[in-house]
Structures are given as structure tokens and as C-alpha cells.
Enzyme design. Sequence first.
Site, short mmCIF file in Angstrom:
data_model
loop_
_atom_site.label_atom_id
_atom_site.label_comp_id
_atom_site.label_asym_id
_atom_site.label_seq_id
_atom_site.Cartn_x
_atom_site.Cartn_y
_atom_site.Cartn_z
CB SER A 148 -0.90 0.02 1.24
OG SER A 148 -1.53 1.28 1.40
CE1 TYR A 162 -3.97 -2.39 5.10
CE2 TYR A 162 -3.22 -0.21 4.44
CZ TYR A 162 -3.69 -1.46 4.11
OH TYR A 162 -3.90 -1.78 2.79
#
Length: 253
Positions: A148, A162
Site C-alpha cells: 500500500s 496498517y
Amino acid sequence: MKNLDNLKTMIITGGSRGIGAATAKLAAQNGFAVVVGYHKNQQAAEEVTAEIKAGGGLTLAVQVDISLEPDVKRLFAETQRVFGGLHALVNNAGILERQMRLEEMDVARLNRIFAANITGQMLCAREAIGLMSTKHGGLGGTIVNVSSIASRTGAPNEYIDYAVSKGAIDTLTIGLAKELAEDGIRVNGVRPAFIYTDIHTDGGEPGRVDRIKDSIPLKRGGLASEVAEAILWLSSERSSYSTGIFIDVTGGR
């Protein structure tokens, strides 16, 4: 039935929705037999496999919690039993939780995030190596890790845990690419961001992409199918001289 001797098989974890589902469908269109790994949503997984079968593709749905070693071993054993081998792994499964700052996060949340987003992906890569490595009698293959853009931004005030987990996946990609270069396995990553998928609902803000799209140079959110195209390129021989690289699918951010 296609000749399994010449068949290329791809496992996609988190394959029942979003980027995983788009990748599964595109992979099938490109001649892969596709194993759709899913955690809870059996109906969504069956919808993906039904569409692939309707198009003449070969596919299999397998329920798996990638944070559990027995589940991961079963996923790869079932793939080998049905399709005879493995040629590509897309390490796509991952979770995020409600947006908050680090001081609000408890250890249970951290353990959930890291088990699913780091340990699970490493377990899947380990099992894939056992099937694909030329040193273990395999024919080589590819691993694509779905990271990501959060690994570069840190996702402050939203989900720093995350982001940390995706930073670990970037490190895994670089190290594993070097470790497996002589095993016939290429390892690469994609770093999506601002993609219209329901993972934003998991974070507590389903409209997040629309909120920030004006700050994206391309002035729009991305599609799961656009990420899938990058994944398929890295999974194919078209990228045969690329290992340890990343493709950012982020609209210019």
C-alpha cells in the site's frame, strides 16, 4: 478440460472481493487456473468462481485464515491436489480496522493486524516457495505482494498500524526477491492507494476516496481492475527481467 500439464495456476489470497476478485477474473482471462482464497465471505467467493467458470476458466475457492498455519498449509495442499502445482502467488489478503491514533490502539488490535498482514503473507510465501522453487523440484514462478502507499506515507491519524504492516511487506518483497533469485522465483510488489473497494468501510469511512480525490493529481479514485493489470503484468513473463520492484497505482500521489 484443459491439459493440466501445461496449465499455469495462481493462488490469490483475499480473492473474493475488491482487488483480489478483479485479479482473479483477469488472471482467468489470461489463461491461469485460479485458486480464490477467501476468509469469511463464501458467497462472494462463489460468485467470482462462477463468473470464471462461465467464461470457460478453471477455478477453485478455498476458505482460509492466512494467520493460521494449518489453514495456509491446507490452501497450498489443495491447490497441488487439484491443479498439480503452482506458478504464481498473489499475496493480497489483508485487513485494516477503524481509523484512530496510535494511543487509542490496544494490543489485541495490533496483533490482529500484524498476524493477518505480515505473518499470514510470510506463511503463504513460504508455502509457495516449497511448490515453485527449482531447488525443491519446482518450475519457478512469481510472487506478487500487495502492499500500500501507506507504507510510504505512514497513514497518520488513520491507521498507522496498517501502514507499519505494509512497510514490513515492502521489506519482505525486497529481501525475498534477492533470496529467491537463484530459485527461479521473482518477487515484486504493487502499492495501491485511493482505490474504490470496501476496505474503506472496514476503516470506518466508506466515502474516503471521494473525500480526498481532489488532492490526487489525476483527480479521481482508482479501480480495482487497474491494480489487477499491474499484478498480472508482474505475474507474467512480460516482466521476466523484473524482481524486487514496486508498481505504485496511486493516481500520481
